[in-house]
Scaffold this motif. Structure first.
Motif, PDB file in Angstrom:
ATOM      1  N   ARG A  35       0.812  -1.226   0.000  1.00  0.00           N
ATOM      2  CA  ARG A  35       0.000   0.000   0.000  1.00  0.00           C
ATOM      3  C   ARG A  35       0.840   1.267   0.000  1.00  0.00           C
ATOM      4  O   ARG A  35       0.362   2.324   0.359  1.00  0.00           O
ATOM      5  CB  ARG A  35      -0.995  -0.012   1.152  1.00  0.00           C
ATOM      6  N   ARG A 273       5.851   5.935  11.912  1.00  0.00           N
ATOM      7  CA  ARG A 273       4.885   5.331  11.001  1.00  0.00           C
ATOM      8  C   ARG A 273       5.133   5.737   9.560  1.00  0.00           C
ATOM      9  O   ARG A 273       5.603   6.824   9.279  1.00  0.00           O
ATOM     10  CB  ARG A 273       3.474   5.765  11.383  1.00  0.00           C
ATOM     11  N   ASN A 278      -4.359   6.919   0.949  1.00  0.00           N
ATOM     12  CA  ASN A 278      -5.282   5.816   1.149  1.00  0.00           C
ATOM     13  C   ASN A 278      -6.223   5.673  -0.041  1.00  0.00           C
ATOM     14  O   ASN A 278      -6.724   6.657  -0.563  1.00  0.00           O
ATOM     15  CB  ASN A 278      -6.079   6.057   2.423  1.00  0.00           C
ATOM     16  N   ILE A 280      -9.160   4.038  -0.121  1.00  0.00           N
ATOM     17  CA  ILE A 280     -10.570   3.860   0.254  1.00  0.00           C
ATOM     18  C   ILE A 280     -11.163   2.587  -0.350  1.00  0.00           C
ATOM     19  O   ILE A 280     -11.909   2.623  -1.331  1.00  0.00           O
ATOM     20  CB  ILE A 280     -11.448   5.071  -0.128  1.00  0.00           C
TER      21      ILE A 280
ATOM     22  N   LYS B  36     -13.802  -2.613   9.243  1.00  0.00           N
ATOM     23  CA  LYS B  36     -13.169  -1.286   9.260  1.00  0.00           C
ATOM     24  C   LYS B  36     -14.147  -0.127   9.283  1.00  0.00           C
ATOM     25  O   LYS B  36     -13.727   1.024   9.263  1.00  0.00           O
ATOM     26  CB  LYS B  36     -12.167  -1.154   8.120  1.00  0.00           C
ATOM     27  N   TYR B  37     -15.423  -0.415   9.296  1.00  0.00           N
ATOM     28  CA  TYR B  37     -16.397   0.668   9.272  1.00  0.00           C
ATOM     29  C   TYR B  37     -17.072   0.860  10.628  1.00  0.00           C
ATOM     30  O   TYR B  37     -16.941   0.023  11.520  1.00  0.00           O
ATOM     31  CB  TYR B  37     -17.475   0.386   8.223  1.00  0.00           C
ATOM     32  N   LYS B  75     -12.415  15.042   7.739  1.00  0.00           N
ATOM     33  CA  LYS B  75     -11.750  15.068   6.440  1.00  0.00           C
ATOM     34  C   LYS B  75     -12.202  13.936   5.518  1.00  0.00           C
ATOM     35  O   LYS B  75     -12.461  14.146   4.341  1.00  0.00           O
ATOM     36  CB  LYS B  75     -10.242  14.966   6.686  1.00  0.00           C
ATOM     37  N   LEU B 268     -20.868  -2.543  -0.597  1.00  0.00           N
ATOM     38  CA  LEU B 268     -19.587  -1.835  -0.581  1.00  0.00           C
ATOM     39  C   LEU B 268     -18.976  -1.572  -1.955  1.00  0.00           C
ATOM     40  O   LEU B 268     -18.005  -0.833  -2.070  1.00  0.00           O
ATOM     41  CB  LEU B 268     -18.598  -2.592   0.306  1.00  0.00           C
ATOM     42  N   LYS B 273     -18.924   4.996  -3.039  1.00  0.00           N
ATOM     43  CA  LYS B 273     -17.935   4.555  -2.048  1.00  0.00           C
ATOM     44  C   LYS B 273     -18.399   4.815  -0.621  1.00  0.00           C
ATOM     45  O   LYS B 273     -19.116   5.779  -0.364  1.00  0.00           O
ATOM     46  CB  LYS B 273     -16.620   5.290  -2.270  1.00  0.00           C
ATOM     47  N   TYR B 275     -16.950   5.812   2.951  1.00  0.00           N
ATOM     48  CA  TYR B 275     -15.751   6.390   3.531  1.00  0.00           C
ATOM     49  C   TYR B 275     -15.701   6.079   5.017  1.00  0.00           C
ATOM     50  O   TYR B 275     -16.723   6.020   5.681  1.00  0.00           O
ATOM     51  CB  TYR B 275     -15.753   7.908   3.326  1.00  0.00           C
ATOM     52  N   LEU B 278      -9.451   7.067   8.239  1.00  0.00           N
ATOM     53  CA  LEU B 278      -8.205   6.497   7.722  1.00  0.00           C
ATOM     54  C   LEU B 278      -7.281   6.169   8.880  1.00  0.00           C
ATOM     55  O   LEU B 278      -7.217   6.896   9.867  1.00  0.00           O
ATOM     56  CB  LEU B 278      -7.513   7.486   6.785  1.00  0.00           C
ATOM     57  N   LYS B 279      -6.569   5.068   8.753  1.00  0.00           N
ATOM     58  CA  LYS B 279      -5.716   4.640   9.855  1.00  0.00           C
ATOM     59  C   LYS B 279      -4.250   4.424   9.477  1.00  0.00           C
ATOM     60  O   LYS B 279      -3.428   4.267  10.357  1.00  0.00           O
ATOM     61  CB  LYS B 279      -6.259   3.334  10.453  1.00  0.00           C
ATOM     62  N   ASN B 280      -3.953   4.369   8.186  1.00  0.00           N
ATOM     63  CA  ASN B 280      -2.554   4.139   7.791  1.00  0.00           C
ATOM     64  C   ASN B 280      -1.923   2.901   8.403  1.00  0.00           C
ATOM     65  O   ASN B 280      -0.801   2.953   8.912  1.00  0.00           O
ATOM     66  CB  ASN B 280      -1.702   5.350   8.165  1.00  0.00           C
ATOM     67  N   GLU B 281      -2.666   1.812   8.402  1.00  0.00           N
ATOM     68  CA  GLU B 281      -2.108   0.576   8.955  1.00  0.00           C
ATOM     69  C   GLU B 281      -1.195  -0.111   7.944  1.00  0.00           C
ATOM     70  O   GLU B 281      -1.336   0.078   6.744  1.00  0.00           O
ATOM     71  CB  GLU B 281      -3.239  -0.384   9.339  1.00  0.00           C
ATOM     72  N   THR B 299      -6.537  -4.127   7.638  1.00  0.00           N
ATOM     73  CA  THR B 299      -5.078  -4.083   7.633  1.00  0.00           C
ATOM     74  C   THR B 299      -4.514  -4.046   9.054  1.00  0.00           C
ATOM     75  O   THR B 299      -5.237  -3.857  10.014  1.00  0.00           O
ATOM     76  CB  THR B 299      -4.571  -2.857   6.858  1.00  0.00           C
TER      77      THR B 299
END
Lengths: 381, 384
Positions: A35, A273, A278, A280, B36-37, B75, B268, B273, B275, B278-281, B299
């Motif tokens: 990613r 990190r 992202n 989505i 994740k939601y 955001k 989904l 989409k 939304y 966001l977590k940036n995993e 993730t």
């Protein structure tokens, strides 16, 4: 407005050694690790090091890179007194501002740097996989009273002749610099990471422009000229994981290392990190017929086949009966039924038709972006 | 379409006892869903996808901590763009004003006047769906009634016992709202009122002004249902995926529905989409010994054990020798070696010690509450 340290990421290189993978996109925009894109490592390092202003110098195929970086929001660079600026060559009354080397790229963007008015400029390349604290490097730069500090890493002596090699005294002051020496005197290789005092670099670059002999490249021209002029040039030693992913083999190798849970990069370390744009996408779905072993999978994947020692990037689909082994599948690639993929890198949005075999002994096979392999397409698509 | 043509009122003020203890420290809106939601992501995404710039959210007092933790600056749903604004009111303020004999819809009316949108959308989180509000508006404009209500044909067995159903006439207009008829067979279809509306704002303001002087309900949803009976109302049929979430069983089933590719794609991958925060995993790691069948995973996880028919949220760690079936695992779970889990809902940040057994049933999944450390077996909801 003044900035203590401005980072300039050189992201304009063509990266010809990556073949098909950089045919349409700049090397720093090549997807990595499921990613990420390669430049995410440098950009995240900047943010984690407390750097708030970043210029990204582009030239070759900048579309994917521009789209990826956007306003920098993914890295938190869109906040108050922070920003990322994409610097692309342009035409002006002085002529066209295309550049021919690393130092020349900075020279062509002097007006941007002047506008940011930094005390120090950090020069980075956007094509390495590593985690590094540039703030610590700056502290050492200041403590040494250096005019230039070069990030260095120890490499095996037998490989040293591929790099720019620094010969230092006992205080790590650089006394000699050999670009790709046949008989290296040390194993301290330049990482292409430099901190300059902007005032002095500016006058050096401006001074050179009137000469016939341009200072085009940091390694070939600027560092030697600094040493010749008796400037204080120091080496800053970096000890962590650092990988140049400039070739297909090294990209594949770095990817295979990235899968390892105990990888030296320690991606799961929350204190440093890695951020990325992202996409989505919903969670990934492993169906009744899927099997997965020693692999990384991210959001949006739909897997009905067998995945072994591989990385599946965002929105990858692998249909039933297919095997993906020791491979990297880049975002959006669709893999049909009964396909065999081994030791390969499959480009973004590639389509691999049913029954295709992507494998060649002793070679990393590469399928390009949006390339279509195999005549028989899935009738359900 | 003018960008400001619709504003939205989003809220879910019913407290569903049947969801306890999952809703002990959070409103239904922030219940995690499908790895994740949160349920709130669905109405918020519908709003974002319809280019709505102004939102009023109505919550119960004391239930907003997890909401703001999730929404943050907004955001992800575009709430932070220059055109956008959102406001939060508490339902209890309406109740207090009513008790004091004050015009209890005054703040809502003020919001609607300031938003200056011709149409107002009402929606909530308890009907899990992915509705294209632009399509609803189109229908609303075509029929040109004061109100449009969105409904879905559902088998009776899949709706709450106190669900509201609408009765239709031949020209797709809603005539009345009724409770569920006990005589109707479980498999028979009913028209579930989704408590989703598009209303002419001018008209609505007049109704609210009149309503707050009478004995009308301060619940806007009860108020709007009452209006269906009084006013010709367009009925818009939603045909996508929907789950009526009102108790643990329906919540569990809605999650499990996502393991059917048809439902998953319907909800989904519908072209609109969804939304979420966001977590940036990092990518999820599957070990050499992992075995995964018919499951979904977000993730940031490390999967070394065996999972089947499971939904695994972010950052879950499932160690070797562990076998998990038919379960929902929320974020940050630490499940150690040789654990056996069947039919369970593991809330966030739980730890299951090595060798533990947790066994529930399809109709009564075992729930492990948030932040628990489980050190003894739990069979059928009872501590062994």
């Amino acid at each position: 407005m003044s900035t203590e340290m401005l980072a300039m990421i050189l992201a304009g290189g063509q990266g010809t050694r990556l073949g098909k993978l950089t045919k349409e996109i700049a090397k720093p925009a090549v997807p990595f690790g499921g990613r990420y894109r390669i430049i995410d490592f440098t950009l995240s390092n900047c943010v984690n090091s407390g750097i708030k202003h970043v210029g990204v110098v582009t030239q070759y195929q900048p579309l994917a890179l521009n789209n990826h970086i956007g306003n920098g929001a993914s890295w938190g660079l869109d906040g108050i007194d922070a920003g990322v600026t994409i610097l692309h060559p342009y035409s002006s009354t002085d002529g066209e501002k295309w550049f021919e080397g690393t130092a020349h790229a900075i020279y062509q963007n002097i007006s941007y740097i002047d506008q940011m008015d930094p005390q120090y400029v950090l020069i980075l390349s956007g094509d390495h996989i590593y985690k590094m604290n540039y703030e610590a490097m700056l502290e050492e730069h200041i403590a040494n009273g250096a005019s230039l500090t070069v990030g260095v890493i120890e490499v095996p002596l037998k490989e040293a002749s591929r790099f720019g090699i620094m010969n230092t005294d006992e205080h790590d002051q650089i006394i000699e610099f050999d670009e790709k020496p046949e008989e290296p005197k040390s194993n301290l290789a330049s990482m292409g990471i430099y901190i300059f005092n902007w005032d002095s670099l500016r006058s050096v670059l401006m001074g050179s422009s009137s000469d016939e002999d341009h200072l085009l490249d940091f390694g070939k021209h600027v560092i030697p000229s600094y040493l010749e002029a008796g400037e204080k040039v120091y080496a800053y030693r970096f000890n962590g994981y650092w990988k140049d992913v400039g070739t297909i083999d090294s990209l594949w190798e770095a990817s295979m290392e990235f899968i390892q849970l105990d990888n030296e990069l320690s991606m799961r370390d929350k204190s440093w990190r890695m951020f990325s744009k992202n996409m989505i996408s919903p969670p990934h779905f492993l169906t009744e017929t899927a099997s997965v072993a020693h692999s990384l999978i991210v959001d949006g994947c739909y897997v009905a086949g067998n995945i072994e020692n591989s990385i599946l990037s965002t929105n990858v689909e692998v249909k039933s009966g297919s095997t993906v082994k020791n491979s990297v599948i880049m975002p959006g690639a669709k893999i049909g039924r009964n396909v065999w993929i081994e030791n390969a890198i499959i480009g973004e949005n590639a389509i691999i038709g049913d029954d295709a075999v992507i494998y060649k002994e002793n070679e990393i096979k590469v399928v390009g972006y949006s390339e279509v392999i195999g005549g028989k397409q899935d009738e359900n698509q | 379409m003018k960008t400001n043509s619709m504003c939205a009122v989003l809220g879910n003020i019913s407290r569903f006892e049947g969801l306890w203890p999952l809703t002990e420290n959070r409103p239904l809106d922030t219940l995690p869903f499908d790895c994740k939601y949160r349920l709130l992501d669905f109405p918020l995404s519908s709003i974002a996808n319809a280019n709505i710039h102004s939102i009023l959210m109505v919550f119960n007092e004391g239930e907003t901590r997890s909401v703001f933790d999730h929404i943050g600056g907004g955001k992800e749903w575009n709430l932070d763009s220059v055109q956008n604004s959102y406001f939060v009111y508490f339902y209890q303020d309406f109740l207090k004003q009513k008790a004091q004999g004050l015009p209890f819809f005054a703040s809502m009316i003020e919001y609607l006047q300031k938003a200056e949108s011709e149409y107002t959308v009402f929606l909530g989180s308890n009907h899990l769906c992915n509705v294209d509000l632009k399509k609803v508006l189109k229908q609303h404009l075509k029929q040109n009634n004061k109100m449009t209500v969105v409904y879905k044909k559902m088998p009776k067995g899949k709706v709450s016992l106190d669900a509201s159903l609408i009765k239709l006439n031949d020209s797709a207009e809603a005539l009345s709202v009724d409770r569920l008829d006990e005589q109707v067979h479980e498999t028979e279809f009913v028209n579930l009122c989704m408590d989703m509306y598009i209303v002419q704002t001018d008209w609505l303001i007049k109704q609210l002004e009149a309503g707050q002087k009478k004995e009308d309900s301060p619940s806007i949803y009860t108020f709007l249902q009452q209006k269906i009976k009084e006013e010709t109302t367009t009925a818009y049929e939603y045909t996508g995926y929907l789950s009526d979430i009102y108790n643990v069983k329906s919540y569990y089933q809605a999650n499990m529905d996502m393991l059917d590719p048809k439902n998953f794609k319907d909800l989904l991958y519908s072209g609109q989409k969804i939304y979420t925060k966001l977590k940036n995993e990092v990518p999820t790691f599957y070990s050499q010994d992992s075995k995964v069948k018919n499951s979904q995973c977000a993730t940031g996880c490390i999967i070394e054990g065996e999972i089947e028919n499971c939904l695994v949220s972010r950052r879950a760690v499932i160690r070797k020798g562990t076998v998990i079936k038919h379960s929902i695992i929320m974020a940050n779970a630490k499940i150690k070696e040789d654990v056996q889990i069947e039919y369970a809902i593991l809330d966030k940040n739980i730890t299951i010690e090595a060798g533990i057994k947790i066994i529930g049933t399809k109709d009564q999944p075992v729930i492990i509450q948030k932040n628990q450390v489980v050190t003894a077996d739990i069979i059928g909801g009872e501590m062994a």
